[in-house]
Motif scaffolding. Structure first.
Motif, short mmCIF file in Angstrom:
data_model
loop_
_atom_site.label_atom_id
_atom_site.label_comp_id
_atom_site.label_asym_id
_atom_site.label_seq_id
_atom_site.Cartn_x
_atom_site.Cartn_y
_atom_site.Cartn_z
N ALA A 119 23.44 53.66 41.54
CA ALA A 119 23.00 54.51 43.33
C ALA A 119 22.22 55.94 42.89
CB ALA A 119 24.31 54.49 43.74
N ILE A 120 22.86 56.08 41.67
CA ILE A 120 22.36 57.46 41.20
C ILE A 120 20.85 57.22 40.70
CG2 ILE A 120 23.09 59.67 39.52
CD1 ILE A 120 24.79 59.75 41.69
N LEU A 122 18.21 55.00 40.97
CA LEU A 122 17.71 55.20 42.81
C LEU A 122 17.37 56.72 43.04
CD1 LEU A 122 18.98 51.85 44.30
CD2 LEU A 122 16.80 52.38 42.75
N ALA A 123 18.93 57.74 42.79
CA ALA A 123 18.33 58.65 43.65
C ALA A 123 17.52 59.42 43.05
CB ALA A 123 19.54 59.22 44.02
N PHE A 124 17.83 59.35 41.41
CA PHE A 124 16.79 60.55 40.45
C PHE A 124 15.52 60.50 40.11
CE2 PHE A 124 20.97 62.25 39.98
CZ PHE A 124 21.15 63.32 39.49
N GLY A 126 13.96 56.46 41.16
CA GLY A 126 13.79 56.18 41.44
C GLY A 126 13.13 54.47 41.92
N THR A 127 12.05 53.92 42.38
CA THR A 127 11.98 52.52 42.61
C THR A 127 10.68 52.44 41.22
OG1 THR A 127 10.61 52.05 44.40
CG2 THR A 127 13.74 51.94 44.71
N LYS A 136 15.48 61.69 33.40
CA LYS A 136 16.05 61.85 35.04
C LYS A 136 16.71 61.01 34.29
CE LYS A 136 12.11 63.42 37.75
NZ LYS A 136 11.66 62.72 38.98
N ALA A 140 21.29 61.26 35.35
CA ALA A 140 21.37 60.40 35.72
C ALA A 140 22.68 59.25 35.64
CB ALA A 140 20.18 59.13 37.17
#
Length: 236
Positions: A119-120, A122-124, A126-127, A136, A140
């Motif tokens: 979850a973290i 993806l937030a920091f 990305g995909t 990053k 994360a």
């Protein structure tokens, strides 16, 4: 009138040299063992009682506490039973959790940590797999580790169980008295377990050694985070 002495009495009435007659009675009417009927020797207690100042041959000496210690208290050096994990066999008391249960519990909690990490991440990050920023990623990972620390500390402070420990029916308790680990023990244990993972490489090495430590630790089978918090893990 004759002056000769009277004849001696018949043999059946003669007394032995000790002054007792053949029937076993002495002149005082006592029995052959020197005791009168229904009477004790002076200075001896009645039948069935020990002389004063002498301990009985069987039983516990006067003033000695029973093997279980003072009423309501466990024997010295033995951890009292916590609210769960009792053994109804010969050695009643808390049962330490086996290695299999503890490793399985850690596996379940590792899934929780991976969920935080994803979850973290993806937030920091990305995909986009081509956009790799190690700064990053490290950030994360640190945030995910802190979140896991908060998760474990909160769960242990609540009832001594994480989700993994609930699934495997084990609980963390204090070594001193088998009580709950609310407050400082819970957060100390969670911090020593989780926060070293923030340090690259060395944190992973410490994590592995820490989790394996209980395999050879005696007598409470503690990991390093257990030793820091003075806790152990029992079955419930």
């Amino acid at each position: 009138m004759s002056t000769s002495e009277p004849p001696e009495p018949p043999d059946s009435f003669r007394k032995d040299p000790a002054g007792q007659d053949p029937a076993g009675q002495d002149p005082a009417g006592q029995d052959p063992f020197g005791q009168g009927a229904g009477q004790d020797r002076p200075g001896q207690p009645p039948y069935g009682q020990e002389p004063p100042g002498q301990q009985p041959p069987y039983g516990r000496p006067p003033g000695e506490q029973p093997p279980g210690g003072t009423y309501g208290q466990p024997p010295y050096g033995q951890m009292p039973p916590p609210p769960g994990g009792y053994d109804t066999g010969f050695n009643a008391g808390p049962v330490l959790a086996g290695s299999g249960r503890r490793f399985l519990a850690r596996l379940v909690d590792l899934l929780v940590y991976l969920a935080f990490s994803c979850a973290i991440g993806l937030a920091f990050v990305g995909t986009d797999p081509d956009d790799v920023d190690f700064g990053k990623q490290a950030g994360a990972g640190a945030v995910a580790t802190v979140l896991y620390f908060l998760y474990e500390g909160f769960m242990l402070n609540n009832n001594g169980q994480t989700l993994g420990k609930m699934a495997t029916k084990i609980r963390v308790v204090r070594v001193a008295d088998g009580g709950p680990v609310q407050g400082s023990p819970a957060w100390t244990r969670a911090g020593v377990f989780a926060l070293p993972l923030v340090v690259p490489c060395a944190g992973i090495v410490f994590f592995v050694v820490n989790c394996l430590w209980h395999l050879w630790d005696q007598p409470w089978q503690q990991c390093l985070h257990d030793k820091a918090a003075k806790t152990t893990v029992i079955r419930v």
